[in-house]
Write a protein that holds these residues in place. Structure first.
Motif, PDB file in Angstrom:
ATOM      1  N   VAL A 547     -65.028  15.041 -18.202  1.00 41.21           N
ATOM      2  CA  VAL A 547     -66.408  15.074 -17.720  1.00 41.21           C
ATOM      3  C   VAL A 547     -66.680  16.388 -16.992  1.00 41.21           C
ATOM      4  CG1 VAL A 547     -68.121  13.940 -16.240  1.00 41.21           C
ATOM      5  CG2 VAL A 547     -66.470  12.568 -17.530  1.00 41.21           C
ATOM      6  N   PHE A 548     -65.739  16.795 -16.139  1.00 44.17           N
ATOM      7  CA  PHE A 548     -65.926  18.043 -15.406  1.00 44.17           C
ATOM      8  C   PHE A 548     -66.012  19.239 -16.348  1.00 44.17           C
ATOM      9  CE2 PHE A 548     -64.402  15.804 -11.523  1.00 44.17           C
ATOM     10  CZ  PHE A 548     -65.421  16.206 -10.675  1.00 44.17           C
ATOM     11  N   ARG A 549     -65.218  19.233 -17.404  1.00 48.41           N
ATOM     12  CA  ARG A 549     -65.282  20.334 -18.369  1.00 48.41           C
ATOM     13  C   ARG A 549     -66.675  20.417 -18.993  1.00 48.41           C
ATOM     14  NH1 ARG A 549     -60.577  22.653 -20.503  1.00 48.41           N
ATOM     15  NH2 ARG A 549     -58.628  21.876 -19.623  1.00 48.41           N
ATOM     16  N   TRP A 550     -67.225  19.263 -19.330  1.00 42.69           N
ATOM     17  CA  TRP A 550     -68.553  19.271 -19.928  1.00 42.69           C
ATOM     18  C   TRP A 550     -69.603  19.757 -18.928  1.00 42.69           C
ATOM     19  CZ3 TRP A 550     -71.488  19.661 -23.874  1.00 42.69           C
ATOM     20  CH2 TRP A 550     -72.857  19.413 -23.741  1.00 42.69           C
ATOM     21  N   LEU A 551     -69.525  19.282 -17.685  1.00 40.47           N
ATOM     22  CA  LEU A 551     -70.487  19.698 -16.674  1.00 40.47           C
ATOM     23  C   LEU A 551     -70.433  21.212 -16.461  1.00 40.47           C
ATOM     24  CD1 LEU A 551     -69.925  16.842 -14.055  1.00 40.47           C
ATOM     25  CD2 LEU A 551     -71.910  17.120 -15.569  1.00 40.47           C
ATOM     26  N   ALA A 552     -69.216  21.755 -16.400  1.00 37.79           N
ATOM     27  CA  ALA A 552     -69.070  23.202 -16.222  1.00 37.79           C
ATOM     28  C   ALA A 552     -69.635  23.958 -17.415  1.00 37.79           C
ATOM     29  CB  ALA A 552     -67.596  23.555 -16.007  1.00 37.79           C
ATOM     30  N   TYR A 553     -69.350  23.450 -18.602  1.00 41.72           N
ATOM     31  CA  TYR A 553     -69.819  24.140 -19.806  1.00 41.72           C
ATOM     32  C   TYR A 553     -71.333  24.052 -19.945  1.00 41.72           C
ATOM     33  CZ  TYR A 553     -70.199  25.561 -24.684  1.00 41.72           C
ATOM     34  OH  TYR A 553     -70.550  26.212 -25.840  1.00 41.72           O
ATOM     35  N   SER A 662     -65.026   0.277 -12.073  1.00 48.29           N
ATOM     36  CA  SER A 662     -63.827   0.855 -12.686  1.00 48.29           C
ATOM     37  C   SER A 662     -64.048   1.022 -14.181  1.00 48.29           C
ATOM     38  CB  SER A 662     -62.611  -0.047 -12.445  1.00 48.29           C
ATOM     39  OG  SER A 662     -62.396  -0.254 -11.056  1.00 48.29           O
ATOM     40  N   VAL A 663     -63.543   2.129 -14.714  1.00 46.39           N
ATOM     41  CA  VAL A 663     -63.600   2.395 -16.150  1.00 46.39           C
ATOM     42  C   VAL A 663     -62.172   2.413 -16.678  1.00 46.39           C
ATOM     43  CG1 VAL A 663     -64.329   3.999 -17.954  1.00 46.39           C
ATOM     44  CG2 VAL A 663     -65.722   3.728 -15.887  1.00 46.39           C
ATOM     45  N   GLU A 664     -61.922   1.598 -17.684  1.00 36.63           N
ATOM     46  CA  GLU A 664     -60.575   1.496 -18.234  1.00 36.63           C
ATOM     47  C   GLU A 664     -60.111   2.849 -18.765  1.00 36.63           C
ATOM     48  OE1 GLU A 664     -59.196  -0.601 -22.175  1.00 36.63           O
ATOM     49  OE2 GLU A 664     -59.390  -2.126 -20.592  1.00 36.63           O
ATOM     50  N   TYR A 678     -75.750   1.912  -8.982  1.00 36.91           N
ATOM     51  CA  TYR A 678     -74.643   2.846  -9.169  1.00 36.91           C
ATOM     52  C   TYR A 678     -74.953   3.769 -10.340  1.00 36.91           C
ATOM     53  CZ  TYR A 678     -73.002   0.576 -13.444  1.00 36.91           C
ATOM     54  OH  TYR A 678     -72.918   0.105 -14.729  1.00 36.91           O
ATOM     55  N   TRP A 679     -74.209   4.889 -10.392  1.00 38.14           N
ATOM     56  CA  TRP A 679     -74.288   5.847 -11.491  1.00 38.14           C
ATOM     57  C   TRP A 679     -72.876   6.347 -11.737  1.00 38.14           C
ATOM     58  CZ3 TRP A 679     -76.774   5.619  -6.999  1.00 38.14           C
ATOM     59  CH2 TRP A 679     -78.137   5.311  -7.016  1.00 38.14           C
ATOM     60  N   ARG A 680     -72.447   6.318 -12.985  1.00 33.80           N
ATOM     61  CA  ARG A 680     -71.089   6.761 -13.327  1.00 33.80           C
ATOM     62  C   ARG A 680     -71.191   7.796 -14.429  1.00 33.80           C
ATOM     63  NH1 ARG A 680     -66.411   8.703 -14.041  1.00 33.80           N
ATOM     64  NH2 ARG A 680     -64.560   7.528 -13.445  1.00 33.80           N
ATOM     65  N   LEU A 681     -70.859   9.062 -14.104  1.00 38.62           N
ATOM     66  CA  LEU A 681     -70.933  10.133 -15.095  1.00 38.62           C
ATOM     67  C   LEU A 681     -69.828   9.958 -16.130  1.00 38.62           C
ATOM     68  CD1 LEU A 681     -71.636  13.205 -12.770  1.00 38.62           C
ATOM     69  CD2 LEU A 681     -73.272  11.905 -14.129  1.00 38.62           C
ATOM     70  N   LEU A 682     -70.215   9.945 -17.402  1.00 38.65           N
ATOM     71  CA  LEU A 682     -69.270   9.790 -18.505  1.00 38.65           C
ATOM     72  C   LEU A 682     -69.758  10.584 -19.699  1.00 38.65           C
ATOM     73  CD1 LEU A 682     -68.664   5.917 -18.325  1.00 38.65           C
ATOM     74  CD2 LEU A 682     -66.980   7.685 -17.725  1.00 38.65           C
ATOM     75  N   ASN A 683     -68.830  11.024 -20.521  1.00 42.37           N
ATOM     76  CA  ASN A 683     -69.179  11.666 -21.779  1.00 42.37           C
ATOM     77  C   ASN A 683     -69.499  10.603 -22.830  1.00 42.37           C
ATOM     78  OD1 ASN A 683     -68.895  14.253 -20.805  1.00 42.37           O
ATOM     79  ND2 ASN A 683     -66.793  14.513 -21.556  1.00 42.37           N
ATOM     80  N   PRO A 684     -70.139  10.962 -23.940  1.00 42.34           N
ATOM     81  CA  PRO A 684     -70.444   9.976 -24.987  1.00 42.34           C
ATOM     82  C   PRO A 684     -69.196   9.240 -25.471  1.00 42.34           C
ATOM     83  CG  PRO A 684     -71.662  11.995 -25.374  1.00 42.34           C
ATOM     84  CD  PRO A 684     -70.728  12.282 -24.248  1.00 42.34           C
ATOM     85  N   GLY A 685     -69.335   7.928 -25.691  1.00 44.17           N
ATOM     86  CA  GLY A 685     -68.221   7.098 -26.141  1.00 44.17           C
ATOM     87  C   GLY A 685     -68.421   5.656 -25.720  1.00 44.17           C
TER      88      GLY A 685
END
Length: 756
Positions: A547-553, A662-664, A678-685
């Protein structure tokens, strides 16, 4: 009559020869094939600039060496020095005139007192004849606007000390190796050494700023030098002081910049610095910046073809504390329905840390609406981020009023907080020095000498030590790690600004944030601390690394320069292999960073955004820097709507605060806010998500995150456990839970008494 007849053809021939000579001299500067490709950046539109006043050519020099020609005597202007980093050099007072585009908005023009003298040679180097003398902006050695191909030198010790390294404030690598060193250093120590700049067009040169070599181990700087100009790089004219060459006073140490203004502005294409003396135990080494105003070229219709311009009507200037507060007030008056000004605390010197909230309901948290923040100015001398955020505040207000659909949606669906100056005490110090004379570190720290960027509690070590002990003696959570007690004590070395930010982040449920910094062009994501204690650089990813890689990019890829493979590195680091992004720990380890603290103590995903090579760019560069970063600033804010969001409620529909999400497969949890959202940052999937809270039965769902912008709604309803229900009933009726063994003993005693 016959005498006149013979003289007339001779006079005609003389006039023809003079005309041809002048035309040839003027064309000498135009013969270079690059001349027609020259470019110039100007803050003002081309049509808004006044036409240049006609400049008179100085009379040609008499026959013989140029050094033997003596102009009319005049009193030389003493060189100006920045002997103290806190104050810019003072100039002569002048009549009130419109300020030129200078370092800060409070700079003045200078009226020259002495008569201007001719400084021409066969190639028509000119002096600028003006009653009022303007201070020109930097050509751009520090900002990299001047390319490596425009810098040349007589000799160099090695490639890493070549002319391309002679830029103001350039920093050496950790090892000061062959490729990235901290200055231009001549191959020999003699009076024939020089470094020159090709401006690629006629330029009015007004001054030179110099520094010594950036090095931990060596002391190298130039103590005096001459300045020469040329139109063809072959024939040079030395700046004069009366009848002789002018010797400019250089540096007395290696880091504090020293400004010298030319006694008379010189118009030429090339400028050369010729060291005359240097530190006794050192070598000829220097970093520099040239002040100059490129002249319009009426013969060149294409030199502006690649110029970056902006159509945004914003306040492009540097703002001190008072001006920043006034600008916030103006924006608030323009957009009172979507803005709110508040402060999160005070600096060590008592200056309020002002923030601007931008939302359709300012002042309140809306259930289901994520919170975002930008912070700048943790290092007071990294001014570009501060000005970009002030420009962003103006831009969002204007575009919202203009009903820009993208901005309206962003403002109405997001609660945005912008804190432009976290270290106002440090900024005021840097502001006094100005954009070119503050050096690399003036104003970096707080007033009490603390670096805010690594002044937060080190929670990484607490987490990793617990993991290494395998949760013995007790289990440590992977999120919301508590701040150590010693850090909260009054005697701890913690800045007032740091404490204010911690309280701010604990109060508001931020989801995503970016802290703007300067001196590089890259986006750094956590962790910032290496896990191996004996290493200074080591890739140390978080459980949310993808997720952090995507946010940075998302920021880097929309910036005009960060992912440009052709751009020159700012100082020593090459970030193109990760396309303008870097893991903080693999770059340089930092304990107690804001990024790591935010991730481990709150729900917020925080990244460091380095917005420019020049920490404190000249005022005239702000429009271009705004264009470089504008789209990135907006795109990054939009990423707060990526992933999943929802409400965690009980069976009565009431929100459950502090519930764990929690995310598995991801060993990092987040928690719900006070209203249960709540808000949980996640990439598509597709993700398996579990919500749990004390006294409730956990609930698990499959949540799908798509590629379209907008978080997927994933709500949970939790039922209370049986024990929680019993306790609730007992507490309702004022009774305590029954202990069965004690109840049996009590009944046995009663039976015995009845028998007796």
């Amino acid at each position: 009559m016959s005498r006149l007849g013979t003289a007339t053809p001779a006079l005609a021939l003389v006039l023809l020869a003079v005309t041809v000579a002048r035309v040839g001299a003027q064309g000498a500067a135009l013969e270079d094939p690059d001349y027609y490709g020259q470019e110039i950046w100007s803050q003002e539109p081309y049509y808004a600039r006044p036409e240049p006043e006609p400049e008179t050519f100085s009379p040609p020099l008499p026959a013989g060496p140029a050094e033997e020609w003596e102009p009319r005597p005049q009193e030389p202007r003493p060189p100006k020095r920045a002997t103290k980093p806190k104050k810019a050099p003072k100039r002569e007072k002048s009549a009130p005139e419109p300020p030129p585009p200078g370092k800060n908005s409070n700079k003045k023009v200078v009226r020259t007192k002495s008569s201007e003298k001719a400084a021409n040679d066969d190639h028509n180097v000119r002096v600028a004849h003006e009653d009022v003398r303007e201070s020109c902006p930097p050509l751009g050695l520090e900002t990299l606007k001047i390319t490596d191909f425009q810098l040349h030198a007589s000799t160099a010790k090695r490639y890493g000390l070549g002319a391309h390294r002679g830029r103001l404030n350039i920093q050496a690598g950790i090892n000061e190796n062959d490729f990235y060193d901290g200055a231009w250093c001549a191959g020999r120590n003699d009076l024939q050494q020089w470094i020159e700049v090709d401006a690629r067009r006629l330029t009015r040169f007004t001054g030179v700023i110099t520094q010594g070599r950036n090095s931990l181990w060596l002391s190298d700087w130039v103590t005096s030098y001459k300045v020469m100009v040329s139109n063809d790089s072959h024939t040079w004219v030395t700046v004069k002081n009366g009848s002789g060459d002018m010797i400019f006073e250089g540096n007395s140490e290696k880091e504090i910049p020293v400004l010298n203004e030319l006694p008379v502005p010189m118009v030429a294409r090339y400028i050369r610095i010729n060291p005359q003396s240097w530190f006794d135990n050192g070598s000829i080494c220097m970093r520099m910046e040239i002040l100059g105003c490129p002249l319009p070229d009426p013969n060149n219709y294409y030199h502006r073809r690649n110029e970056m311009t902006t159509t945004d009507d914003l306040d492009f200037k540097h703002h001190n504390y008072k001006e920043m507060r006034q600008l916030m007030k103006v924006v608030n008056e323009m957009c009172p329905n979507i803005t709110r000004i508040y402060n999160i605390g005070k600096s060590h010197q008592g200056l309020k840390l002002y923030a601007v909230e931008i939302s359709d309901h300012p002042g309140e948290h809306e259930v289901g609406e994520p919170e975002f923040h930008y912070i700048a100015g943790a290092h007071g001398n990294e001014v570009l981020g501060r000005e970009l955020l002030l420009l962003l505040v103006q831009f969002l207000c204007q575009e919202y009023l203009a009903r820009n659909a993208r901005i309206v949606h962003l403002v109405e669906e997001t609660r945005i907080h912008i804190l432009p100056s976290l270290n106002p005490d440090g900024y005021e110090k840097a502001y006094e020095g100005g954009s070119e004379l503050g050096g690399w570190s003036l104003g970096r720290w707080t007033h009490d000498g603390i670096d805010i960027n690594n002044n937060f509690p080190d929670l990484n070590t607490l987490l990793w030590e617990a993991e290494d002990r395998q949760n013995v003696p007790r289990k440590v959570p992977n999120h919301y790690i508590a701040i150590p007690e010693w850090f909260l004590s009054e005697n701890a070395t913690v800045a007032a600004e740091t404490r204010a930010v911690i309280a701010w982040m604990e109060k508001i449920p931020f989801v995503l944030g970016g802290n703007l910094q300067g001196g590089e062009l890259v986006v750094a994501y956590p962790y910032d601390l290496v896990r191996s204690p004996w290493k200074t650089q080591e890739h140390t990813p978080t459980p949310d690394d993808h997720v952090f890689r995507w946010l940075a990019y998302s920021y880097a890829s929309t910036h005009r320069l960060m992912t440009d493979a052709r751009r020159r590195v700012c100082h020593t680091e090459e970030f193109q292999k990760e396309e303008g992004t870097v893991n903080g720990a693999s770059w340089h380890t930092v304990a107690g960073s804001l990024n790591d603290f935010s991730y481990l103590h709150t729900n917020c995903f925080e990244l460091s955004i380095y917005v420019g090579c020049d920490k404190y760019p000249h005022e005239s560069q702000l429009p271009e820097e705004w264009e470089n970063n504008r789209e990135s600033l907006i795109v990054f804010m939009e990423q707060v709507h990526r992933g999943i969001k929802g409400l965690v409620r009980d069976s009565h529909g009431k929100g459950i605060p502090n519930a764990i999400i929690s995310v598995e497969g991801i060993n990092h949890d987040i928690r719900t806010a006070n209203d249960g959202d709540y808000w949980r940052l996640l990439n598509p999937g597709e993700y398996v998500v579990t919500a749990k809270a004390e006294g409730f039965t956990a609930s698990t769902k499959n949540c799908m995150v798509g590629y379209d912008m907008g978080a997927t709604r994933c709500d949970f309803t939790l039922s209370k456990t049986n024990m929680a229900r019993i306790r609730e009933i007992m507490e309702k009726f004022g009774k305590q839970p029954v202990s069965l063994p004690a109840r049996r003993l009590k009944l046995r005693g009663r039976k015995r008494r009845q028998r007796g």
